[in-house]
Design an enzyme around this catalytic site. Structure first.
Site, PDB file in Angstrom:
ATOM      1  N   LYS A 195      79.860  39.593  42.610  1.00 61.17           N
ATOM      2  CA  LYS A 195      79.762  40.758  43.564  1.00 61.17           C
ATOM      3  C   LYS A 195      78.289  41.132  43.637  1.00 61.17           C
ATOM      4  CE  LYS A 195      82.497  42.772  45.597  1.00 61.17           C
ATOM      5  NZ  LYS A 195      83.756  43.548  45.227  1.00 61.17           N
TER       6      LYS A 195
ATOM      7  N   GLU B 209      77.248  51.505  52.969  1.00 64.21           N
ATOM      8  CA  GLU B 209      78.520  52.213  52.707  1.00 64.21           C
ATOM      9  C   GLU B 209      78.203  53.770  52.444  1.00 64.21           C
ATOM     10  OE1 GLU B 209      81.638  49.724  50.183  1.00 64.21           O
ATOM     11  OE2 GLU B 209      79.449  49.464  49.466  1.00 64.21           O
TER      12      GLU B 209
ATOM     13  N   HIS C 194      87.063  45.252  71.048  1.00 67.38           N
ATOM     14  CA  HIS C 194      88.277  45.196  70.182  1.00 67.38           C
ATOM     15  C   HIS C 194      88.008  44.642  68.873  1.00 67.38           C
ATOM     16  CE1 HIS C 194      90.379  46.805  73.786  1.00 67.38           C
ATOM     17  NE2 HIS C 194      89.570  45.739  74.404  1.00 67.38           N
TER      18      HIS C 194
ATOM     19  N   SER D 192      78.618  44.345  40.369  1.00 64.44           N
ATOM     20  CA  SER D 192      80.035  45.179  39.880  1.00 64.44           C
ATOM     21  C   SER D 192      79.674  44.944  38.452  1.00 64.44           C
ATOM     22  CB  SER D 192      81.169  44.455  40.484  1.00 64.44           C
ATOM     23  OG  SER D 192      82.297  44.523  39.664  1.00 64.44           O
TER      24      SER D 192
END
Ligand code: ARG
Length: 462
Positions: A286, A293, A159, A280
């Site tokens: 970043k 992804e 979980h 970024s």
């Protein structure tokens, strides 16, 4: 192009509408089958000699010209024509241009229907072999990293809540198992792909004394796709491939989700290599995990192709229908996507930095050894349900005092159960916990090392 120049122009009087010519053409995407198409044509020509349709000299002329055409295509000097519709007719038209009348004999006893089915099967078979190679590199990377991190402790989750300590090597070996099943499925799909439709002709076979076994053997097919109607219309192999590719992509989407989570500041378990991340344009701090992804996202297109192919084939009457021309783009894109994602995974996993201290701290913080304490009480004669309850109270107490179970004193622990003695602290450490799960398939470092060894043997045996 006038109908005189079209390979099927004989029965037509009016030329094809220019839009329809574009609409029905497949050459822009099926030209990638040129090598398979030429290989198939050479095998067909050799067979036509044995069948008494072509002379040796005619076959030699055809094969020499086909080799020249292959050279032209590879060199980029071949002129593709949309008016000639597809890869098959582009090559055949060029053949006839090069050697005249003899070129026109090649299509004897053959149709584009069995020709295209042959080409895609050969292409997919070659692609499966290439994909297997990349998969093996990834399996190897997983084993190497599992060996390296065989005793690195991290929290295992259920979980997505800290559950029990595990070793990072054990986690990577779970991925290894998933990918081994994917590899098996791919080989299984290869067997059914590797059957020769050549000789089925348009749908009913041919009046020439063709030798289907001969072309099948020359092209390395394991068997002949027997029934001619089925042979020209079957695209199960493409669907099976997209199905197994989808499952592999699904697995990789799960791994990538974990890589994204682990590399964020809140987890801080790994750092991905700079060469696999981007920055970024607005936030200077970043470092984004774009590659995992993207892999996660690309699952969508592959499973989409699976559904697309199933829908394409649904309710098609026998035998060949032009619908089938729509099989290529989804199949090709699935192959390309799977290959690129597997390749990217090799680099991602091979080059990541594993942060052992934050991993251990996270396991420490999450009461991951609570089950170990319950098991300890059971060994002291407490029934498991009572042990569970008693450890639950100890955890609540530790939460209240903002400490871990191993930071409680022996006296504090004994408040919960009198049977607890000094040896409890071996059980409460992370190392003690993972070492205790020392059985086949368990997370103990010793078991991880054994599993890596077995994994290497399994790979060698393939
Ligand atoms: N370009 C076609 C395809 O990909 C080749 C077969 C065409 N056959 C036909 N009878 N029109 O399916």
């Amino acid at each position: 192009m006038s109908n005189d120049d079209k390979l099927w122009g004989g029965r037509f009087t009016a030329p094809t509408d220019a839009f329809v010519e574009e609409f029905t053409a497949s050459v822009n995407f099926d030209k990638r089958l040129y090598q398979q198409d030429i290989r198939g044509s050479i095998a067909h020509a050799n067979m036509l000699v044995a069948a008494g349709v072509l002379t040796n000299d005619e076959r030699d002329q055809i094969c020499t010209a086909l080799a020249q055409i292959e050279g032209e295509i590879t060199a980029g000097t071949f002129e593709w024509s949309v008016a000639l519709e597809d890869v098959h007719m582009n090559i055949e038209a060029r053949l006839t241009k090069l050697i005249g009348e003899t070129g026109k004999k090649l299509h004897t006893g053959r149709s584009r229907n069995d020709q295209v089915a042959t080409d895609i099967r050969l292409y997919l078979r070659d692609s499966i072999d290439e994909l297997t190679h990349v998969m093996d590199a990834l399996l190897d990377t997983l084993l190497n990293q599992a060996e390296r991190y065989n005793d690195t402790v991290m929290p295992g989750f259920t979980h997505l809540q800290t559950a029990q300590p595990i070793t990072f090597g054990h986690h990577l070996l779970a991925w290894f198992e998933m990918l081994m099943r994917d590899r098996e499925r791919l080989q299984d799909c290869r067997r059914r792909t590797n059957r020769s439709p050549l000789g089925a002709a348009a749908l009913a076979g041919t009046t020439f004394p063709i030798l289907r076994d001969q072309t099948a053997a020359e092209l390395g097919f394991e068997a002949v796709a027997e029934n001619s109607l089925d042979a020209v219309s079957d695209r199960d192999f493409a669907i099976e491939f997209c199905s197994t590719a989808s499952l592999t992509m699904l697995h990789m989407s799960r791994w990538c989700e974990e890589l994204v989570l682990w590399s964020c500041q809140q987890f801080n378990f790994i750092e991905l290599s700079d060469s696999y991340c981007t920055g970024s344009s607005i936030m200077p701090q970043k470092k984004n995990p774009d590659v995992p992804e993207l892999i996660r996202g690309k699952y969508g297109r592959v499973v989409g192709h699976l559904v697309g192919l199933m829908s394409l084939m649904k309710a098609q009457p026998l035998a060949y229908n032009k619908d089938n021309q729509e099989d290529k783009e989804p199949l090709f894109d699935s192959i390309d996507t799977l290959r690129d994602c597997l390749r990217a995974m090799v680099g991602l996993l091979g080059e990541m930095t594993v942060k052992e201290a934050p991993m251990a701290a996270a396991a420490e913080a999450g009461f991951a050894t609570a089950t170990d304490l319950a098991d300890y009480l059971v060994r002291k004669g407490v029934a498991f349900r009572d042990a569970h309850d008693c450890v639950g109270q100890a955890v609540a107490y530790a939460i209240g005092h903002n400490c871990s179970l191993s930071e409680l004193s022996l006296t504090q622990l004994q408040e919960f159960n009198q049977t607890i003695s000094d040896d409890v602290f071996d059980v409460l450490t992370l190392q003690g916990s993972v070492n205790a799960r020392n059985h086949f398939g368990g997370t103990a470092p010793a078991q991880v090392r054994l599993a890596v060894g077995r994994g290497r043997d399994r790979l060698k045996g393939l």
